[in-house]
Every structure is written in C-alpha cells, then in structure tokens.
Design a protein around this motif. Sequence first.
Motif, PDB file in Angstrom:
ATOM      1  N   LEU A 432      76.683 101.836  97.623  1.00  0.00           N
ATOM      2  CA  LEU A 432      76.081 101.830  96.249  1.00  0.00           C
ATOM      3  C   LEU A 432      74.717 102.217  96.223  1.00  0.00           C
ATOM      4  O   LEU A 432      74.075 101.100  95.987  1.00  0.00           O
ATOM      5  CB  LEU A 432      76.720 100.540  95.692  1.00  0.00           C
ATOM      6  N   SER A 433      74.235 103.414  96.153  1.00  0.00           N
ATOM      7  CA  SER A 433      72.890 103.681  96.531  1.00  0.00           C
ATOM      8  C   SER A 433      72.132 103.210  95.273  1.00  0.00           C
ATOM      9  O   SER A 433      70.819 103.097  95.274  1.00  0.00           O
ATOM     10  CB  SER A 433      72.716 105.153  96.590  1.00  0.00           C
ATOM     11  N   GLN A 434      72.544 103.047  94.252  1.00  0.00           N
ATOM     12  CA  GLN A 434      71.920 102.801  92.572  1.00  0.00           C
ATOM     13  C   GLN A 434      71.858 101.178  92.647  1.00  0.00           C
ATOM     14  O   GLN A 434      71.057 100.686  91.659  1.00  0.00           O
ATOM     15  CB  GLN A 434      72.426 103.478  91.667  1.00  0.00           C
ATOM     16  N   ASN A 456      72.773 102.287 102.612  1.00  0.00           N
ATOM     17  CA  ASN A 456      72.327 103.043 101.728  1.00  0.00           C
ATOM     18  C   ASN A 456      71.738 102.117 100.134  1.00  0.00           C
ATOM     19  O   ASN A 456      71.592 102.813  99.270  1.00  0.00           O
ATOM     20  CB  ASN A 456      73.256 103.813 101.137  1.00  0.00           C
ATOM     21  N   LEU A 457      71.620 101.030 100.410  1.00  0.00           N
ATOM     22  CA  LEU A 457      71.276  99.995  99.313  1.00  0.00           C
ATOM     23  C   LEU A 457      69.725 100.087  98.976  1.00  0.00           C
ATOM     24  O   LEU A 457      69.066  99.021  99.211  1.00  0.00           O
ATOM     25  CB  LEU A 457      71.690  98.542  99.558  1.00  0.00           C
ATOM     26  N   GLU A 481      65.836  93.802 115.431  1.00  0.00           N
ATOM     27  CA  GLU A 481      64.560  94.435 114.770  1.00  0.00           C
ATOM     28  C   GLU A 481      65.000  95.192 113.549  1.00  0.00           C
ATOM     29  O   GLU A 481      64.151  96.019 112.947  1.00  0.00           O
ATOM     30  CB  GLU A 481      63.779  95.215 115.979  1.00  0.00           C
ATOM     31  N   TRP A 482      65.971  95.325 113.154  1.00  0.00           N
ATOM     32  CA  TRP A 482      66.415  96.006 112.150  1.00  0.00           C
ATOM     33  C   TRP A 482      65.795  95.614 110.676  1.00  0.00           C
ATOM     34  O   TRP A 482      65.965  94.693 110.314  1.00  0.00           O
ATOM     35  CB  TRP A 482      68.161  95.651 111.782  1.00  0.00           C
ATOM     36  N   ILE A 483      65.253  96.811 110.164  1.00  0.00           N
ATOM     37  CA  ILE A 483      64.427  96.592 109.059  1.00  0.00           C
ATOM     38  C   ILE A 483      65.451  97.162 107.843  1.00  0.00           C
ATOM     39  O   ILE A 483      65.615  98.362 107.961  1.00  0.00           O
ATOM     40  CB  ILE A 483      63.130  97.324 108.873  1.00  0.00           C
ATOM     41  N   PRO A 484      65.768  96.652 106.743  1.00  0.00           N
ATOM     42  CA  PRO A 484      66.722  97.090 105.631  1.00  0.00           C
ATOM     43  C   PRO A 484      65.945  97.968 104.705  1.00  0.00           C
ATOM     44  O   PRO A 484      64.881  98.091 104.696  1.00  0.00           O
ATOM     45  CB  PRO A 484      67.137  95.785 104.800  1.00  0.00           C
ATOM     46  N   PRO A 485      66.769  99.047 104.131  1.00  0.00           N
ATOM     47  CA  PRO A 485      66.148  99.877 103.224  1.00  0.00           C
ATOM     48  C   PRO A 485      65.761  99.449 101.829  1.00  0.00           C
ATOM     49  O   PRO A 485      65.157 100.162 101.036  1.00  0.00           O
ATOM     50  CB  PRO A 485      67.200 101.077 102.842  1.00  0.00           C
TER      51      PRO A 485
END
Length: 508
Positions: A432-434, A456-457, A481-485
């Motif tokens: 749900l990219s939007q 993709n958020l 170490e993952w960084i969210p988008p």
Amino acid sequence: MDSHVLFNHNSHRFLRNFLLMLLFVSLCRYTSTTVVESCVEEERQALLSFKEDLIDRSGRLSSWTGQQCCLWRGISCNNRTGHVVKLDLRNPYPYIGGVDDEWNSVEYQKSSLGGKLINPSLQGLKHLSYLDLSLNNFQEIRILNFIGGLKNLRYLNLSSLRYGSFVEEIPSSLGNLSNLNYLDLYNNYFPPSKNLNWLSHLSSLKHLNLGLLNLSSIGVSWLHAINKLPSLLELHLSSCSIDGNQLPLSLPTNNFTSLLVLDLSHNHINSSFPKWMFNLTSLTKLDLGWNLFLHRSLDEFVRLKSLEHLDLWRIGLKGQLLPKFFGNLCKLKSLDLSDNEIDGGIQDFLSGFSNCSSNRMESLDLSSCGMEGELPSSLGMLKSLQHLELSSNSFRGSIRESIISNLSSSLKTLHLGGNLFNGSIPESVGQLSQLVSLDLSDNSWEGSLTEAHFINLTSLKNIVLSTNRPVPIIFNLTDYEWIPPFKLQSLSMDNCRVGPGFPVWLQS
C-alpha cells in the motif's frame, strides 16, 4: 470583383485586424504588468489610523510605512484608480479548529492581531470589496455597525474572532451589503438575535456560514429569511442549537433550489427529515451528522442524485440499509454512516454500488455501525478509495489479499481496529504505497511481521498495532540494521515483541 481590388480589400482588412491585435496585446501587457504603488491619500490615512489601535506582536504590519500603501502586506488596490479594494488580515496561524488549546497557544497569540477594538476608520475604504479579519484576537468586538456601510463589499470573513469582555449582537445594518457574495460569521458566539430578517436583503449572497450562532430563540424565521436568497450555493449552520421546532418539515415555496452545500450538523434536530430538503436536487454535499432524526428511512435520499459527499454519522439510523439507496447515488465520493446501528454485513451495503457503471468513492466510514461478517472481495471494486474506516465493528476472518491488491495504489487510511480479525496480517499490506495511517489494533492477530510488511510503505506516518491473543505479534526482522522506507510521526504497539535489543528501525 476585380482580383486586384479584392486583394487590396483583403490586405486592408488583414492590416486592420493585425493592428487591432497588436493594440490588444499591448493593452493586456500594460494591464498585467502595471502595479499602482500609492493608494488614495485618504485611504492611506484610514489604514494608518486602523493600525494605531492594533496590537501586532509578530510585526505582520511592519510594512505599513511610507507612501506606497498598495504594496503593504494584506493590501490590494485597483490598478487603474489606486483605491484599496482588498484587506486580507486573516491570522496566518494554521488553526485546525475545535481545539481550545490552540487559542491559548503562544504561537496563536503571537500571530494574532489584537487590541481593545477595531478602529472604525476602515469605513473610509469606500471601494473595499474584500475584507478578512478572521482568527484574530480583539478584546471587544464592536465592528459590525460600521462594516454595514461598506456597500461595495463582496467578501466578508469575520469568523473565529476571539474576544474578551464584550461582543455585540449582529446588527441589521449588514443587510445593506446588497453586493455581498460571501459572508462568514462562524464561531463568534454572538448573543441570540431577535431575528435574521436582514439576511433576506442580501440577494447576491452565495456563501453563508452562521456556525455556532444560537438560533434557538428565533423560531423558524431564520429559515424563511434564508429562503429568500435565490443565489445561495452554500449554507453552513453547524452547532446552531436548532431543534425540531425550528426546522419546519415543509416550506410554502422553496427558493434556494440552487444550493450545492447544506450543513446542519451538531444540532438538536429530533424530527423527521424535512421534505423541502429532498427538493434540493443540485446538492453535492449534505452534512446532517450528530442529530437524532425520528424518521430513519433513507428512501427519499435517492432523489439527491448529484450528491458527492454525504455525512449521516450518529443520526440514529437503525435497521437495514436498502441497496437501491446507494445504487442511485453513483456520484458519491465520501460517505459517513458511523455511529449508527446498521443490520447486515458490508456485502449488503456494497451490492448497491453494482448498479453504478463506475464508482468514485474516495472515503468510506462505517466505524461503530454494528456490522459483522468477513470483508468481501467486492470491497476491492472501490478502486478510487483513499480512506477506509471500519473500526469498532464485529468483522472477523482475515484481510483478503485481493482487496489490498485492488486498493494498493490509492489507499491512504486503513483503520480496522476494534474488530474480531484473526490469523496473520498479510504481507500484501506492505504494497500500500500511498498509505499514511494504519490502525490494526485490538484484534486477534497472530504470527510474525517481516520487512515485507513494510517494504513499500514510503508514505506511512502513523501505526497503531496490537493483538488480543496471549501470544504477542512477533517482529521477525532478519536484518537488525534494517531502516524502514518511512518516517513515523506516531507509533503505538501493544503486546508486540520487538526484541531482543532495541531495533535500529525504531531508533530511526
């Protein structure tokens, strides 16, 4: 005709048209680039007198010096005559509305213009057509009498003026503003008026907002006065203490049939839906929220086929909603039926839209409606949907991936909190990219969340997540170490395991 003569005739006509075109272009260029800098001296003095009685903590009027008054902040002049035609001193503070703390904030107080009163020197601006003093803070409001003399006004916004010791009743002299197109007196808590008959003289009025004006002592005369405004397009009467006795079910004649917007929300209406309302077939927006109508059938709403926004939240609806009701309202972009008691599942509700060749629904609020059952795949047919509110119902099962797939490019709000959903949260939520706001709290979720749930958020700002099960939801992120988008503004997680250490993505 001789060809030579015809050639000369056409040449002269071409030359004449060409010269006229050049003249027109030069005039347009002159008109568009010429700016009058100095207004009429009498009007400049009137503005300075007005400024003298103001408290300007933020220095908004610091440019009000010298002779070039048409360049002062908030002032616009007629480029040909130099007369002041626009005075826009609206408080620039980004007021949200409905939050008292905002009025008391340091930021609001600093950006407000204030003072004991507003100097009536403004009545010297005889050519003024636009006046906006909204959201400012004056100790006394004794301004409306002289404003009634500004007969060239077309736009008048005095909404949300804060005051201290005194506020006057709305004077009938405002009825002299026969050229007025826009009048906003919202949120001023004027004392109850004896009548509003002066409104009937505003024959050019297109927008009227009397929100929070107490109409309880006037009876039905306010509606008869407004019914004499043939040009009216928007009527806002939110929180006006209107009850069933002040809202007649019928009118001898209905003159405001051109009305596009009608807001009667937050009143005390405890009668049937007024019959004259269903003759307003041009309506594009109707807000009846927070009332208690006695006649709860929605059959007559099918006549309002131009509706794009319909708000019927907390109006005492009970029983089943007929599918034909929605099948005749194919232009709807937003629908709010929250806080009612509606029988049946969402499938019955959606079946009505199958009669529409296309749907435009962008916002759907069915929260706290007593709905139950599983979410059907047909929910995905609302492919323009941006805001979906289904919280505090009894929906069960899981979220179908086909629904999310169909809404992946449009959905901005997904609120499913306070239901009976179970099973795992599908990874497709991460597509749900939007999406800006996600609420999946207070359900019976189980299983794990991985990077795929967030991949993709990129627009996400708010998350609320919890499960009622004794076993918490596990954040199974393989990369510490993952960084969210996304960049969150608020985060609430209850009964979620995010260890063993404090993850980097939360630190970000």
